[in-house]
Design an enzyme around this catalytic site. Structure first.
Site, PDB file in Angstrom:
ATOM      1  N   ASP A 154     -40.754   5.363  59.202  1.00  0.00           N
ATOM      2  CA  ASP A 154     -41.883   4.481  59.425  1.00  0.00           C
ATOM      3  C   ASP A 154     -41.884   4.196  60.920  1.00  0.00           C
ATOM      4  OD1 ASP A 154     -43.697   2.195  59.102  1.00  0.00           O
ATOM      5  OD2 ASP A 154     -41.882   1.005  59.418  1.00  0.00           O
ATOM      6  N   ASP A 188     -39.009  -0.394  56.703  1.00  0.00           N
ATOM      7  CA  ASP A 188     -38.624  -1.799  56.649  1.00  0.00           C
ATOM      8  C   ASP A 188     -39.623  -2.665  55.908  1.00  0.00           C
ATOM      9  OD1 ASP A 188     -40.630  -1.501  58.586  1.00  0.00           O
ATOM     10  OD2 ASP A 188     -40.023  -3.363  59.547  1.00  0.00           O
ATOM     11  N   ASP A 242     -43.783   0.081  52.968  1.00  0.00           N
ATOM     12  CA  ASP A 242     -42.926   1.268  52.890  1.00  0.00           C
ATOM     13  C   ASP A 242     -42.250   1.394  51.531  1.00  0.00           C
ATOM     14  OD1 ASP A 242     -43.390   1.837  55.594  1.00  0.00           O
ATOM     15  OD2 ASP A 242     -41.826   0.427  56.190  1.00  0.00           O
TER      16      ASP A 242
HETATM   17  P1  ADP Z   1     -47.569   0.641  59.798  1.00  0.00           P
HETATM   18  O1  ADP Z   1     -47.405   1.886  58.983  1.00  0.00           O
HETATM   19  O2  ADP Z   1     -47.539   0.958  61.269  1.00  0.00           O
HETATM   20  O3  ADP Z   1     -46.581  -0.436  59.426  1.00  0.00           O
HETATM   21  P2  ADP Z   1     -49.967  -0.595  58.449  1.00  0.00           P
HETATM   22  O4  ADP Z   1     -50.256   0.302  57.300  1.00  0.00           O
HETATM   23  O5  ADP Z   1     -49.418  -1.931  58.140  1.00  0.00           O
HETATM   24  O6  ADP Z   1     -49.094   0.128  59.576  1.00  0.00           O
HETATM   25  O7  ADP Z   1     -51.315  -0.819  59.274  1.00  0.00           O
HETATM   26  C1  ADP Z   1     -52.044   0.274  59.784  1.00  0.00           C
HETATM   27  C2  ADP Z   1     -53.200  -0.144  60.649  1.00  0.00           C
HETATM   28  O8  ADP Z   1     -54.100  -0.956  59.892  1.00  0.00           O
HETATM   29  C3  ADP Z   1     -52.824  -0.995  61.830  1.00  0.00           C
HETATM   30  O9  ADP Z   1     -52.399  -0.206  62.915  1.00  0.00           O
HETATM   31  C4  ADP Z   1     -54.148  -1.688  62.125  1.00  0.00           C
HETATM   32  O10 ADP Z   1     -55.007  -0.821  62.823  1.00  0.00           O
HETATM   33  C5  ADP Z   1     -54.718  -1.929  60.746  1.00  0.00           C
HETATM   34  N1  ADP Z   1     -54.369  -3.261  60.246  1.00  0.00           N
HETATM   35  C6  ADP Z   1     -53.581  -3.544  59.193  1.00  0.00           C
HETATM   36  N2  ADP Z   1     -53.467  -4.883  59.021  1.00  0.00           N
HETATM   37  C7  ADP Z   1     -54.174  -5.466  60.016  1.00  0.00           C
HETATM   38  C8  ADP Z   1     -54.437  -6.816  60.413  1.00  0.00           C
HETATM   39  N3  ADP Z   1     -53.925  -7.888  59.772  1.00  0.00           N
HETATM   40  N4  ADP Z   1     -55.200  -7.020  61.495  1.00  0.00           N
HETATM   41  C9  ADP Z   1     -55.716  -5.981  62.154  1.00  0.00           C
HETATM   42  N5  ADP Z   1     -55.517  -4.698  61.848  1.00  0.00           N
HETATM   43  C10 ADP Z   1     -54.765  -4.427  60.789  1.00  0.00           C
HETATM   44 MG    MG Z   2     -43.234  -0.977  59.299  1.00  0.00          MG
END
Ligand code: ADP
Ligand code: MG
Length: 726
Positions: free
Chosen positions: A406, A620, A624
């Site tokens: 991740d 984490d 995931d």
């Molecule tokens: P990661 O795999 O990096 O942990 P996430 O699946 O949690 O990522 O989020 C992917 C994308 O979705 C973020 O990079 C952002 O663009 C968008 N996103 C998710 N949650 C939010 C939020 N609370 N505010 C703004 N953008 C969000």
């Molecule tokens: Mg993460």
């Protein structure tokens, strides 16, 4: 304690009564009985550890029905909240076993020396008597327990062999057999004890009482009686008894017991603290968020306890073979006496040869080879802050070909910072300032747990901005969030959010906004657009950009993985492709899968498993967890990390230390090599001796030394893993 696995399979661990002796056959009988219940897939019972672990199809049977089935066999269940403990491997039990081994040795030497010097026969027999009693004590206990269940095991074989030696006038060889047999058992218990003591120290770390604040008065209350929402006080230097959130006061907390990292963590109101950690400075008032038996430390203890009852595949196989093999050795011995006698051979020499054969063919070394290695590996991991949830995962770690990471919080520190806030130049609301935009965004994000959300709220706090209230908050996983603020709806999200969630709506200023996102992303910044909806008109107000520091040791860790033979390294992220690629290039990752929704992370892992077979996933976050469950080996970062990730993973890295990932795979590989060597020694010794005896015969003492020598050798070879370092 029920963990759900994909395809409606569940696993439960029932705390059953503990029985003295070894009771392996009783356990096998209960296993067979449970296995016959429709819906039950896999059963592992140990009376010694007092646990029965059952994997079952939840749509066919239930934990309730299984508990009843266990009770129906007259096996009583213990209260689940009790922390399982066991006398095997405790210091006092080990000391007793060591004393017995010592007395066996003294008795054996006394008997031998007296006999050799033609001393008084009484002294010689007292010596051998002592050796037989103390050397055979535990074995006899185990053998009787097993016989009561109408089965045989290796303990019985050893007792019979020692008595057989005695009967042919070879008391010294019998005593030596018992001495070496009890020595190798003690060595194995020592390995179990090492990992057990690591847990014990965790339990001892947690105070039993909390200083509760009730009506302004402090009262001392046992932690089991503390409820969620109660507030307790911790003074500097004291251990925090329960998990909670700081309500008042500031200070620093040493979380090494949970994370293995000794750098104190500053805590202020609103911050989470964990039971078992030490408050170093400042007096804290803490509001309880979890009851004692649900706390992070209790969960870790349960995980470790379970780890020891979950056996490695090699060991399961060997356990299944023990009973038939021992019966086979008895049959061979009887045949080795019966056939030559029927053919007219002389009794004494035939009996002697049969006894030698029985000793040589006994599978002690085979039985000890696997647990000695696997338990040592688990204990060695424990010392390094790596928690294997079962022996099986140590073996899995050996064959990993591809590793998926991740991005956020795993390859990066997860300490996301807001770097840019800016209002769109030609926005209709001319009065909107950058600070105004940030406070609107913070209003929505105050309701979200996402790392981008936390960075937004922190930035607004740093600028001391007033944050309006938000209502009707909604989040779209992997895309963005929305909520009603003042008299409109505020949307915050990435390209995909605007193209899919708001896909049917014409958004004013979308094109220049997306253009801006591309520029920011090219700089490696994760960025989102903020838009407002009033009476069906949606307009982009501006954008926010964030950066997150790559962990300094990430590149080195990936290089180490490659030198261990990992073929393929992948990054999985919900973040933008360009940002992901920059980080991937910086740390040396082969493949980037970006802009993934949580369910797409699972599909990507499935695809990797199809291509590489054995795939590890390191993550984490909550998002995931499904991928951690799907991977061949799920590795969760941080003992204080998200609960779901910890529960689903197979291996937990207590600290946030990436270098432990090559360590996990390296330890797995080393363990597998040790297993191969051990099994080769064990079977090799048996094959060599049995064939020599059948072809030309060897003296009993040599068979004893060969047999027990190989047993001690495999035990020691397994114990070497205790000292494994990267
Ligand atoms: P990661 O795999 O990096 O942990 P996430 O699946 O949690 O990522 O989020 C992917 C994308 O979705 C973020 O990079 C952002 O663009 C968008 N996103 C998710 N949650 C939010 C939020 N609370 N505010 C703004 N953008 C969000
Ligand atoms: Mg993460």
């Amino acid at each position: 304690m029920t963990v759900t696995e994909p395809s409606s399979l569940s696993t439960c661990t029932l705390q059953i009564e503990r029985r003295g002796g070894r009771g392996k056959a009783g356990a096998r009988t209960l296993e067979r009985h449970l296995q016959d219940i429709p819906g039950v897939r896999d059963v592992d019972v140990s009376f010694r550890k007092g646990s029965a672990q059952i994997t079952y199809d939840g749509s066919i049977t239930s934990e309730q029905a299984l508990r009843q089935a266990v009770r129906d066999r007259d096996v009583s269940l213990r209260d689940d909240s009790e922390t399982p403990t066991d006398d095997v491997g405790t210091r006092s039990e080990l000391r007793r076993e060591a004393v017995f081994v010592g007395l066996t040795l003294v008795g054996m030497v006394t008997g031998f020396v007296t006999g050799w010097l033609n001393g008084p026969p009484l002294l010689m027999w007292v010596g051998y008597g002592v050796a037989y009693v103390f050397g055979g004590w535990y074995g006899l206990e185990g053998a009787i327990e097993t016989l009561r269940h109408r089965a045989v095991d290796i303990d019985l074989l050893m007792i019979v062999a020692a008595l057989g030696a005695l009967s042919i006038g070879a008391p010294f060889e019998g005593a030596m057999l018992l001495f070496l047999f009890s020595l190798s058992n003690t060595l194995q218990h020592y390995a179990i004890g090492r990992s057990r003591r690591a847990i014990k120290s965790l339990v001892e770390m947690r105070p039993d009482e909390a200083q509760l604040l009730r009506d302004g008065e402090e009262v001392t209350v046992p932690i089991d009686e503390v409820d969620i929402g109660d507030v307790f006080v911790v003074r500097p230097g004291d251990r925090i008894p329960l998990d909670g959130v700081v309500a008042a006061g500031e200070g620093t907390v040493d979380q090494a017991s949970l994370t293995g990292e000794s750098v104190p963590v500053p805590k202020a109101p609103g911050d989470e603290v964990f039971g078992g950690t030490i408050n170093e400075s400042g007096s804290l008032e803490i509001e309880v968020t979890r009851r004692a038996h649900e706390s992070a430390i209790t969960r870790l203890i349960h995980m470790v306890e379970r780890a020891q009852s979950e056996k490695a595949p090699t060991q399961r196989l060997i356990d299944r073979l023990e009973q038939p093999y021992v019966l086979g050795v008895f049959a061979l011995t009887v045949a080795a006496i019966g056939i030559p006698l029927a053919l007219g051979d002389e009794f004494t020499s035939t009996f002697y040869r049969a006894m030698t054969l029985m000793v040589a063919a006994s599978p002690c070394a085979v039985i000890i080879s696997t647990p000695a290695a696997v338990l040592s590996a688990i204990a060695s991991g424990g010392k390094q802050g790596v928690l294997f949830k079962g022996g099986e995962h140590v073996e899995t770690a050996a064959s990993i070909d591809a590793v998926a990471f991740d991005k956020t919080g795993t390859l990066t520190r997860g300490d996301t910072q807001l770097t840019d806030v800016s209002v769109r130049g030609d926005v209709a609301d001319g009065a909107l300032t950058d600070d105004g935009l940030l406070s609107l965004a913070a209003a929505v994000q105050a309701r979200s747990e996402h790392h981008l959300a936390r960075a937004t709220v922190t930035a607004a706090e740093d600028r001391s901005l007033g944050v309006p209230a938000a209502r009707r908050f909604q989040s779209v996983a992997g895309k963005g969030v929305r909520a009603d603020v003042e008299d409109g709806t505020v949307h915050i999200g990435n390209r995909s959010y605007f193209e899919t969630v708001l896909g049917d709506t014409a958004v004013d200023g979308l094109e220049p906004g997306l253009e801006r996102l591309r520029t920011l992303e090219a700089e490696g910044k994760t960025s989102v657009l903020v838009a407002r909806e009033d009476d069906d008109d949606v307009a982009v107000l501006g954008w926010l950009a964030f950066t997150d520091t790559v962990r300094p040791d990430a590149a080195e860790m990936i290089a180490n993985l490659r030198s261990l033979g990992v073929e393929h390294v992948v990054m999985l992220t919900g973040d933008n492709e360009r940002v992901a690629r920059r980080i991937a290039d910086e740390v040396g990752i082969d493949e980037v899968q970006a802009e993934l929704l949580p369910e797409e992370k699972v599909a990507t892992i499935e695809d990797l498993v199809a291509r590489y077979e054995n795939v590890a996933m390191v993550g984490d976050g909550v998002n995931d967890a499904p991928a951690l469950a799907t991977a061949t080996l799920g590795i969760a970062m941080g003992g204080a990390g998200t609960d779901v990730a910890l529960e689903t993973a197979d291996v937990v890295l207590m600290g946030d230390d990436l270098s432990k990932i090559p360590y996990v795979l390296g330890l797995g590989r080393k363990t597998r090599r040790t297993l191969v060597v051990n099994l080769a020694i064990a079977f090799g010794a048996i094959a060599l001796m049995v064939s020599t005896i059948l072809l030309r015969g060897i003296p009993l003492p040599l068979a004893v030394v060969g047999h027990e020598g190989s047993t001690v050798l495999v035990s020691l070879n397994g114990l070497r893993l205790l000292g494994y370092r990267e």
